[in-house]
Design an enzyme around this catalytic site. Structure first.
Site, mmCIF file in Angstrom:
data_model
loop_
_atom_site.group_PDB
_atom_site.id
_atom_site.type_symbol
_atom_site.label_atom_id
_atom_site.label_comp_id
_atom_site.label_asym_id
_atom_site.label_seq_id
_atom_site.Cartn_x
_atom_site.Cartn_y
_atom_site.Cartn_z
ATOM 1 N N LEU A 11 -0.757 -38.392 -3.064
ATOM 2 C CA LEU A 11 -1.711 -37.289 -2.892
ATOM 3 C C LEU A 11 -1.321 -36.122 -3.795
ATOM 4 O O LEU A 11 -0.209 -35.602 -3.701
ATOM 5 C CB LEU A 11 -1.741 -36.822 -1.439
ATOM 6 N N ARG A 18 0.858 -21.006 -4.130
ATOM 7 C CA ARG A 18 2.092 -20.219 -3.983
ATOM 8 C C ARG A 18 3.000 -20.272 -5.217
ATOM 9 O O ARG A 18 3.936 -19.518 -5.332
ATOM 10 C CB ARG A 18 2.863 -20.672 -2.739
ATOM 11 N N GLY A 144 4.367 -30.978 11.089
ATOM 12 C CA GLY A 144 3.903 -31.742 12.237
ATOM 13 C C GLY A 144 5.111 -32.224 13.032
ATOM 14 O O GLY A 144 6.099 -32.666 12.443
ATOM 15 N N TYR A 374 11.995 -25.929 -45.490
ATOM 16 C CA TYR A 374 10.634 -25.439 -45.221
ATOM 17 C C TYR A 374 10.251 -24.415 -46.274
ATOM 18 O O TYR A 374 11.002 -23.469 -46.534
ATOM 19 C CB TYR A 374 10.632 -24.818 -43.823
HETATM 20 C C1 UD1 Z 1 1.344 -32.284 6.247
HETATM 21 C C2 UD1 Z 1 1.317 -33.099 7.532
HETATM 22 C C3 UD1 Z 1 2.456 -32.624 8.437
HETATM 23 C C4 UD1 Z 1 3.782 -32.735 7.722
HETATM 24 C C5 UD1 Z 1 3.734 -32.004 6.391
HETATM 25 C C6 UD1 Z 1 4.972 -32.301 5.594
HETATM 26 C C7 UD1 Z 1 -0.995 -33.698 7.962
HETATM 27 C C8 UD1 Z 1 -2.213 -33.381 8.731
HETATM 28 N N1 UD1 Z 1 0.055 -32.938 8.170
HETATM 29 O O1 UD1 Z 1 1.062 -30.943 6.630
HETATM 30 O O2 UD1 Z 1 2.481 -33.376 9.619
HETATM 31 O O3 UD1 Z 1 4.817 -32.224 8.542
HETATM 32 O O4 UD1 Z 1 2.602 -32.407 5.591
HETATM 33 O O5 UD1 Z 1 5.000 -31.515 4.454
HETATM 34 O O6 UD1 Z 1 -0.980 -34.644 7.208
HETATM 35 N N2 UD1 Z 1 -3.639 -32.916 0.274
HETATM 36 C C9 UD1 Z 1 -4.690 -33.404 -0.447
HETATM 37 N N3 UD1 Z 1 -5.956 -33.214 0.014
HETATM 38 C C10 UD1 Z 1 -6.217 -32.543 1.171
HETATM 39 C C11 UD1 Z 1 -5.123 -32.042 1.894
HETATM 40 C C12 UD1 Z 1 -3.849 -32.243 1.425
HETATM 41 O O7 UD1 Z 1 -4.496 -34.019 -1.504
HETATM 42 O O8 UD1 Z 1 -7.389 -32.417 1.528
HETATM 43 C C13 UD1 Z 1 -2.279 -33.123 -0.235
HETATM 44 C C14 UD1 Z 1 -1.620 -31.808 -0.623
HETATM 45 O O9 UD1 Z 1 -1.792 -31.564 -1.998
HETATM 46 C C15 UD1 Z 1 -0.181 -32.046 -0.272
HETATM 47 C C16 UD1 Z 1 -0.234 -33.037 0.867
HETATM 48 O O10 UD1 Z 1 -1.495 -33.644 0.811
HETATM 49 O O11 UD1 Z 1 0.538 -32.640 -1.336
HETATM 50 C C17 UD1 Z 1 -0.015 -32.387 2.223
HETATM 51 O O12 UD1 Z 1 -1.001 -31.413 2.457
HETATM 52 P P1 UD1 Z 1 -0.678 -30.031 3.129
HETATM 53 O O13 UD1 Z 1 -1.918 -29.264 3.228
HETATM 54 O O14 UD1 Z 1 0.491 -29.394 2.470
HETATM 55 O O15 UD1 Z 1 -0.270 -30.517 4.585
HETATM 56 P P2 UD1 Z 1 0.659 -29.765 5.619
HETATM 57 O O16 UD1 Z 1 -0.170 -28.821 6.385
HETATM 58 O O17 UD1 Z 1 1.852 -29.255 4.949
#
Ligand code: UD1
Ligand code: MG
Length: 452
Positions: A11, A18, A144, A374
């Protein structure tokens, strides 16, 4: 080891605000390679695996980086960031075509060891339908939480924002890495809702759903640093430090001596041979190979270079891309080498610039020699024959050839080719006036005395 094929879904749709960067977060680099490329590289170490990546809209630079790291990689676009389940679902065409297992990794979590993936995979082989990689961070806020039953088995994942106070007190957290048997994952997408604190489709909800269907959820744990997610520049530096610490240990375990390991910085692809000694404060950019028995003295900056067996480099040397040094070459202090091949035993020991050149075996380049490569528009080549001797403070104006065994007198500006075994001197001849200095001193002393 398992025979089941593993599909790795990375992903990488997040923007990473940030970082305060024009670059998408996953393209920030660790040890000279993007975080995304670090994650994609895992598949080479995980047997029987293939990788796809999910990016956001208008992320052509991420797509290109993925394709460079893994040519032909399948890239899926998640139209809107609706949550991690929605992101994985974007890769549905790949999932539908896949019969084995699937593991979800994040593109901003670059320190995952392949062995950890193997452990997750082994747990699926043991009969789990879903496996969660858990860890205990110093501060669990934001992660989570892993809810377990009395028997210790995994029941559900509760996101921080949705957790009760009691659930927030749990230290065991979701790293984000989840693995499934592919049909189980495909079967849950349409059952995951977004009625939660963030209004997102949480992939983590899959655990409870699969459990409810009678499936088994398993927990594998790992060190916090293996799953360090990078959101900010300080975390990027933290990840770099962890990566470097691992690389230094690996380099030493393969037979090199680092006198002060914490001061040596490797690139992701640095190759170091046996019985190499690296003194303090050495920086390796990408593309460096150091062969056996090389000594790199303190304070060198080396990038895109090959250093042949037994060579001695530095202190304070700079090797730039295309520096190709044969066995036993000597490059001394304040010498810069760029796009130049040096034959075995060639030496440039002090204060020199060797750019766009071919230097023959055993040639000696004196202190202060500059290859003037050069002309303000084009680069030109300097060729130095075997055993040629270039006297100190010479300028060789390229294109120019110095024949084998030839001598260049110190201080010469050489603009024409020099034949083998010839001497070329280009400077005004020396004039000497006997007794001049003494007469001068007497005259000046008198003059000074007359002024009082
Ligand atoms: C997520 C987990 C959480 C875990 C944490 C670890 C879920 C719902 N939660 O939370 O349990 O403890 O990661 O870091 O999965 N991303 C996408 N598309 C989206 C949303 C996210 O590609 O629509 C990617 C983000 O770029 C990122 C990753 O997924 O690399 C995690 O997304 P993020 O929004 O950071 O999730 P957390 O709230 O941190
Ligand atoms: Mg996150």
């Amino acid at each position: 080891m398992t025979d089941t094929a593993l599909l790795i879904v990375v992903l990488a749709a997040g923007k990473g605000t940030r970082m305060k960067s024009a670059r998408p977060k996953v393209l920030q680099e660790i040890a000279g390679r993007s975080m995304l490329a670090h994650v994609l590289a895992l598949s080479a170490y995980v047997a029987n695996s293939s990788t796809v990546v999910v990016i956001g809209p208008e992320m052509d630079d991420v797509r290109d980086a993925a394709d460079r790291a893994m040519p032909g990689i399948e890239v899926f676009v998640q139209g809107q960031q609706l949550g991690t389940a929605d992101a994985v679902k974007a890769a549905l065409p790949a999932l539908s075509a896949h019969t084995g297992d699937v593991i979800v990794l994040y593109g901003d979590t670059p320190l995952m060891p392949p062995a950890t993936i193997d452990r997750v995979r082994a747990s699926l082989d043991d009969g789990a339908n879903v496996v969660v990689l858990g860890f205990e961070p110093d501060d669990p806020t934001g992660y989570g939480r892993l809810l377990t039953d009395a028997d210790g088995s995994l029941r559900a994942i509760r996101e921080d924002k949705d957790a009760s106070a009691a659930e927030r007190a749990i230290g065991l957290c979701n790293s984000g890495v989840l693995a499934f048997r592919t049909p189980d994952l495909v079967g849950v997408f349409n059952r995951i809702g977004n009625d939660n604190a963030k209004g997102e489709y949480y992939l983590t909800d899959a655990v409870e759903i699969i459990r409810g269907d009678g499936g088994r959820a398993a927990l594998v744990t790992c060190a916090a640093e293996d799953v360090l997610g990078i959101n900010s520049r300080d975390q990027l530096a933290e990840a770099e430090a962890i990566y470097q610490a691992r690389r230094r240990l690996a380099v030493m375990s393969e037979g090199a001596t680092l006198i002060a390991p914490e001061t040596v910085w490797f690139s992701h692809d640095t190759v170091i041979g046996r019985d190499v000694v690296i003194e303090p404060n050495v920086f390796f950019g990408p593309g460096v190979t150091v062969e056996d028995n090389v000594v790199i003295h303190a304070n060198c900056h080396i990038q895109g270079a090959r250093i042949g067996q037994g060579a001695r480099i530095g202190p304070f040397a700079r090797l730039r891309p295309g520096a190709d040094l044969g066995a036993d070459v000597r490059i001394g202090n304040f010498v810069e080498v760029k796009n130049a091949t040096l034959g075995p035993g060639a030496k440039a020991n002090h204060l020199a610039y060797l750019g766009d050149a071919d230097v023959g075996q055993g040639a000696n380049i004196g202190a202060g020699t500059i290859f003037c490569n050069y002309d303000g528009f084009f680069k030109h080549k300097t060729v130095i024959g075997e055993r040629a001797f270039v006297g100190s403070n010479s300028s060789l104006v390229a294109p120019v050839n110095i024949g084998a065994g030839a001598y260049v007198g110190s201080g010469s500006v050489i603009t024409k080719d020099v034949a083998s075994n010839a001497l070329a001197v280009e400077r005004s001849s020396q004039e000497e006036r006997a007794g001049w200095a003494e007469k001068f001193r007497i005259m000046m002393q008198r003059r000074k005395a007359a002024r009082g």
